[in-house]
Scaffold this active site. Structure first.
Site, PDB file in Angstrom:
ATOM      1  N   LYS A 241     -20.407 -37.487  38.473  1.00 29.68           N
ATOM      2  CA  LYS A 241     -21.321 -37.804  39.578  1.00 29.68           C
ATOM      3  C   LYS A 241     -21.438 -39.311  39.830  1.00 29.68           C
ATOM      4  O   LYS A 241     -21.647 -39.747  40.956  1.00 29.68           O
ATOM      5  CB  LYS A 241     -22.714 -37.215  39.299  1.00 29.68           C
ATOM      6  CG  LYS A 241     -22.748 -35.696  39.193  1.00 29.68           C
ATOM      7  CD  LYS A 241     -22.629 -35.010  40.543  1.00 29.68           C
ATOM      8  CE  LYS A 241     -22.704 -33.499  40.433  1.00 29.68           C
ATOM      9  NZ  LYS A 241     -22.452 -32.799  41.700  1.00 29.68           N
TER      10      LYS A 241
ATOM     11  N   SER B  95     -15.770 -32.020  33.768  1.00 30.11           N
ATOM     12  CA  SER B  95     -16.589 -32.818  34.685  1.00 30.11           C
ATOM     13  C   SER B  95     -17.782 -33.489  34.016  1.00 30.11           C
ATOM     14  O   SER B  95     -18.281 -34.493  34.533  1.00 30.11           O
ATOM     15  CB  SER B  95     -17.074 -31.937  35.845  1.00 30.11           C
ATOM     16  OG  SER B  95     -17.704 -30.776  35.356  1.00 30.11           O
TER      17      SER B  95
ATOM     18  N   GLU C 223     -30.949 -35.205  45.917  1.00 34.22           N
ATOM     19  CA  GLU C 223     -31.266 -33.915  45.324  1.00 34.22           C
ATOM     20  C   GLU C 223     -30.523 -33.835  43.997  1.00 34.22           C
ATOM     21  O   GLU C 223     -29.518 -34.522  43.797  1.00 34.22           O
ATOM     22  CB  GLU C 223     -30.814 -32.772  46.237  1.00 34.22           C
ATOM     23  CG  GLU C 223     -29.326 -32.373  46.111  1.00 34.22           C
ATOM     24  CD  GLU C 223     -28.328 -33.488  46.445  1.00 34.22           C
ATOM     25  OE1 GLU C 223     -28.684 -34.396  47.216  1.00 34.22           O
ATOM     26  OE2 GLU C 223     -27.201 -33.452  45.919  1.00 34.22           O
TER      27      GLU C 223
HETATM   28  C1  LIG Z   1     -21.162 -31.804  34.863  1.00 40.77           C
HETATM   29  C2  LIG Z   1     -21.175 -31.162  36.207  1.00 40.77           C
HETATM   30  N1  LIG Z   1     -20.072 -30.551  36.648  1.00 40.77           N
HETATM   31  C3  LIG Z   1     -20.025 -29.954  37.863  1.00 40.77           C
HETATM   32  C4  LIG Z   1     -21.141 -29.932  38.680  1.00 40.77           C
HETATM   33  C5  LIG Z   1     -21.045 -29.232  39.993  1.00 40.77           C
HETATM   34  O1  LIG Z   1     -21.030 -30.071  41.083  1.00 40.77           O
HETATM   35  P1  LIG Z   1     -19.728 -30.271  41.949  1.00 40.77           P
HETATM   36  O2  LIG Z   1     -19.221 -28.886  42.290  1.00 40.77           O
HETATM   37  O3  LIG Z   1     -20.188 -31.019  43.122  1.00 40.77           O
HETATM   38  O4  LIG Z   1     -18.738 -31.014  41.134  1.00 40.77           O
HETATM   39  C6  LIG Z   1     -22.326 -30.560  38.262  1.00 40.77           C
HETATM   40  C7  LIG Z   1     -23.509 -30.579  39.120  1.00 40.77           C
HETATM   41  O5  LIG Z   1     -24.566 -30.969  38.763  1.00 40.77           O
HETATM   42  C8  LIG Z   1     -22.334 -31.190  36.986  1.00 40.77           C
HETATM   43  O6  LIG Z   1     -23.435 -31.802  36.532  1.00 40.77           O
END
Ligand SMILES: Cc1ncc(COP(=O)(O)O)c(C=O)c1O
Length: 402
Positions: A93, A382, A115
């Site tokens: 993020k 992620s 948000e």
């Molecule tokens: C670690 C992590 N991965 C994935 C996501 C999902 O978001 P996005 O689909 O925008 O990557 C989030 C959302 O809070 C997250 O914190």
């Protein structure tokens, strides 16, 4: 968003999806944002500052790690993990927040709203605001403030005001609703730092621009390590920002299979999952067209996922386009499969993943198992799992885990 008196624009479409359907007050502000974004995005000074902050503040490039034990466990393709969990603040993020904060500063906006679901985007926003000396207000569903209490405290430590949202299910959709209301009312001095590749134009394009650093890095790293492109790239899909960030630089490479993993929750009925590309239909949500989950005809569905950051009834418009065009495939991992993957990665590799990312691990393990040993899979990790540890502990204590 209110149905009456809306301005509908054809810009920012991906096939039939995307666009901008917003109240007139917001249409002007989005136009201003779009102009500023396109003006700044290829500006050499901006690019230099962004690259500097990515490197020295975020800690990029994030490693592409060969997960040998996970590979043995799957018994098929080589599995590489793109370690976005090692970024400052623990998730992808921050890439987007640094980019948007630089844009907000250029536009002279000092009041930032956002948000958050899992709290990772809230923490990243609060971090960028501390760095750039900006006021920070975070809208977060009340349910999420409880399951992600650690991140609420982190945001407060960073100087942000966290506003719990009690409307609706008290999850991400409701937090977006409140943030949009605030944006409409305070558009003159406020910058809405949207956290995923969703929302009206230009957000999906802008978020993709800042997150595509993931795919750019992964591409050059895999070419260096393996001398070829991967057979599969895989990411979890909530709103879709980490996924589109990984996918974007590979879309033209037709030999690379692209797979998004949605949260399958506890079942395929409305309210049991948060997987619009799997169980939804084309519709409209939060000012853009995309696949959306509905129940009883046209009512936006309640959603469920064990991962707060995936708990959203819509998805970024480009994913809807990639699905319909056949360039990417989307499937689900259930709550239980994500939990199993959470434990597997912790035990086999010594990496505790975010519950969101655990969905990608679950999906990636299945794919790798069916491939040959000389094939290569990249899974986007992620985020890290510190924020989820208390939730997992509670599930253990309540006997809700196998
Ligand atoms: C670690 C992590 N991965 C994935 C996501 C999902 O978001 P996005 O689909 O925008 O990557 C989030 C959302 O809070 C997250 O914190």
């Amino acid at each position: 968003m209110e149905k009456k008196s809306r301005v509908e624009k054809r810009d920012g479409f991906f096939g039939d999806f995307g666009g901008s359907i917003v109240p007139p007050e917001l249409a002007d502000v989005l136009e201003e944002l779009k102009e500023a974004f396109y003006e700044i995005k290829d500006n050499p000074d901006f690019k230099e500052e962004l690259a500097y902050l990515f490197k020295d503040y975020v800690g990029k490039p994030s490693p592409l790690y060969f997960a040998e034990s996970l590979t043995k466990e799957a018994g098929g393709a080589k599995i590489y993990l793109k370690r976005e969990d090692l970024n400052h603040t623990g998730a992808h993020k921050i890439n987007n927040c640094i980019g948007q904060a630089l844009l907000a500063r250029k536009m002279g906006k000092k009041r930032i709203i956002a948000e958050t679901g899992a709290g990772q985007h809230g923490v990243a926003t609060a971090t960028a605001c501390a760095l750039f000396d900006m006021d920070c207000i975070i809208y977060m569903g009340e349910v999420d403030t409880k399951r992600q209490a650690l991140n609420v405290f982190r945001m407060e430590l960073l100087g942000a005001e966290v506003k719990p949202v009690t409307a609706g299910d008290g999850t991400l959709k409701d937090a977006v609703d409140e943030a949009l209301k605030d944006f409409v009312q305070n558009a003159d001095d406020t910058f809405y730092m949207l956290g995923s590749a969703v929302g009206p134009d230009p957000y999906p394009t802008m978020v993709k621009e800042f997150q595509s650093v993931i795919g750019k890095e992964a591409k050059s790293q895999i070419l260096e390590k393996e001398g070829k492109l991967p057979d599969y790239i895989i990411a979890c899909v909530g709103g879709g920002s980490n996924a589109i960030g990984l996918f974007a630089p590979f879309i033209e490479d037709k030999e690379v299979n692209i797979l998004g993993i949605e949260p399958g929750g506890t079942g395929d009925k409305p309210g049991q999952n948060a997987a619009p590309l799997t169980y939804g239909k084309p519709g409209e949500l939060h000012g853009f067209k995309s696949y959306v989950l509905y129940e009883d005809g046209d009512v936006i569905s309640h959603t469920h996922s064990i991962a707060a950051g995936l708990d959203y009834p819509g998805v970024g418009p480009e994913h809807s386009f990639l699905k319909d065009s056949g360039r990417a495939k989307y499937t689900t991992a259930s709550d239980q499969e994500a939990l199993d993957a959470f434990h597997l990665l912790s035990e086999k590799e010594g990496i505790i993943p975010a519950l969101e990312s655990a969905h990608a691990i679950a999906g990636g393990m299945k794919v790798a198992a069916d491939l040959d040993k000389d094939q290569v899979v990249i899974i986007n990790l992620s985020g890290r799992g510190d924020k989820d540890v208390a939730q997992i502990k509670e599930l253990h204590e309540n006997g809700k885990l196998k």
